[in-house]
Design a protein around this motif. Structure first.
Motif, short mmCIF file in Angstrom:
data_model
loop_
_atom_site.label_atom_id
_atom_site.label_comp_id
_atom_site.label_asym_id
_atom_site.label_seq_id
_atom_site.Cartn_x
_atom_site.Cartn_y
_atom_site.Cartn_z
N UNK A 347 34.68 40.84 56.75
CA UNK A 347 34.79 41.28 55.57
C UNK A 347 32.97 41.73 54.85
N UNK A 348 32.11 41.66 55.97
CA UNK A 348 30.86 41.98 56.12
C UNK A 348 30.40 40.53 54.67
N UNK A 349 30.88 39.73 55.08
CA UNK A 349 29.83 38.67 54.60
C UNK A 349 29.01 38.39 55.31
N UNK A 350 28.78 36.61 54.79
CA UNK A 350 27.55 36.28 55.66
C UNK A 350 27.91 34.73 56.25
N UNK A 351 27.98 34.18 57.65
CA UNK A 351 28.12 32.94 57.32
C UNK A 351 27.36 31.71 57.42
N UNK A 352 27.14 31.78 56.64
CA UNK A 352 25.81 30.95 56.15
C UNK A 352 25.22 31.27 54.80
#
Length: 399
Positions: A347-352
């Motif tokens: 989803x082109x997100x960040x894991x943190x």
């Protein structure tokens, strides 16, 4: 290291040592009609140096931004004992590299933050809080878009919690829910300088979205310090929220409503611990896909998890996903990790989003950073801490 060094009442620049507790700083600057730009549930115990080192986000990032924008300068100590003095109280200082940013969010792996200079905004004169029930997550996004357009500069927080988030808090901690049971809840807070102006904007927003059906029910209240015990009649749906907490039908609710709403929101993280072991994930995802992972995880963990729920800061794309299981098991861990990080990456997100990498997620960082970025981070670490003595085992994976 808990001394407040100076406060410029004109510019709002606060200089203090890293061991100052966030709530202590907030109380101090309030005496000068200012506010700390950061507000966390842990403000009574967290230190400003730790906030800077982790680039803490908090509840009102939508209004005041993250610490990268609020920090005017830092003092930090390198691994060899060299003091890097980047303490400045200027908004503009374009002299070479912005070295302070190396220490903001690096979790102490490049240097130990010892002093900070923070820009403190003016204390808002009008503060309002609304808690609303909505029918689905699509309505949450529509309401957020409407709030940005209608409330503009006074919108300070837009929080979302699904039914399981709130119900677990109500059931486990015996906290009252000021409104009825709904699939999703939205918390909207405004910070402004003119009560009349802000009331008009909020009134138009509420009337429009109640008529549209986005807001099914809710309650609106003002800051406790501004509340008065009054029998004034309430005209229309919501008119006098600055003098008393009222529900959507104009019924006065009483003063505890403000604390009840924020307590309900801030207690979600701890409530799940009474159900068993809690896997907590702090990720950021583009707004349109913000809630997608929760139903996916519910299906994946069916029969294994007690509850899977999501809540967080819609305004900055940060969702907290909690998965509660009766007890810790490697089977549950393997089902969740790295699956959840793979889905976030898709989803082109960040894991943190705001909790940092720490020692739990270095081997997952490649889901958010490409190899070129990780290599550059390694080079910086080698340059500034060649012996690896600063917060070892954190942030970067073993080569």
């Amino acid at each position: 290291m808990n001394k407040i060094i100076s406060l410029d009442e004109i510019s709002g620049a606060l200089v203090c040592e890293a061991g100052c507790i966030l709530e202590t700083l907030d109380n101090y600057v309030k005496e000068q009609n200012l506010i700390m730009p950061l507000d966390l549930g842990a403000k009574g115990s967290c230190h400003i140096g730790g906030n800077v080192s982790t680039n803490a986000g908090g509840l009102r990032l939508l209004r005041y931004g993250n610490l990268h924008g609020s920090l005017m300068g830092v003092e930090a100590v390198k691994a060899d004992g060299t003091v890097v003095d980047c303490i400045r109280t200027l908004k503009k200082d374009n002299t070479g590299y912005h070295l302070k940013h190396l220490f903001i969010g690096s979790e102490g792996t490049l240097g130990i933050v010892t002093k900070v200079a923070v820009h403190c905004p003016v204390l808002p004169k009008a503060v309002t809080l609304g808690f609303f029930g909505v029918k689905d997550f699509d309505s949450v996004l529509k309401l957020y878009k409407s709030a940005k357009a209608s409330l503009g500069e006074i919108l300070s927080a837009f929080e979302m919690a699904d039914n399981d988030s709130i119900s677990s808090t109500v059931q486990n901690l015996k906290l009252p829910n000021p409104i009825a049971d709904f699939p999703f809840y939205v918390l909207v807070e405004t910070h402004g300088s003119d009560e009349t102006h802000d009331a008009e904007k909020l009134s138009r927003f509420l009337e429009r979205e109640m008529s549209s059906g986005l807001i099914i029910d809710g309650t609106v209240t003002s800051e406790p310090a501004k509340m008065q015990d009054t029998d004034k009649d309430v005209e229309g749906h919501v008119i006098t929220w600055f003098t008393a907490a009222v529900d959507m039908d104009g019924n006065k609710q009483g003063h505890p409503c403000w604390d009840t709403i924020w307590n309900l929101r801030e207690s979600i993280a701890g409530a799940g611990l009474l159900d068993g072991y809690v896997y907590k994930y702090d990720v950021s995802i583009p707004a349109a896909r913000y809630y997608d992972l929760v139903p996916v995880l519910r299906q994946r963990m069916a029969g294994k998890a007690v509850k899977v729920y999501g809540y967080g800061h819609v305004g900055d794309g940060n969702i907290h996903i909690n998965v509660t299981v009766p007890e810790y098991s490697k089977e549950a861990t393997d089902m969740l990790e790295p699956f959840i990080f793979e889905e976030v990456s898709k989803l082109k997100g960040s894991i943190s989003a705001e909790h940092g990498v720490g020692f739990r997620k270095p081997h997952f960082i490649h889901y958010s950073k490409d190899e070129g970025a990780i290599s550059l981070m390694r080079e910086l670490k080698q340059l500034m801490d060649p012996n690896g003595i600063l917060n070892p085992y954190k942030v970067l994976p073993d080569p």
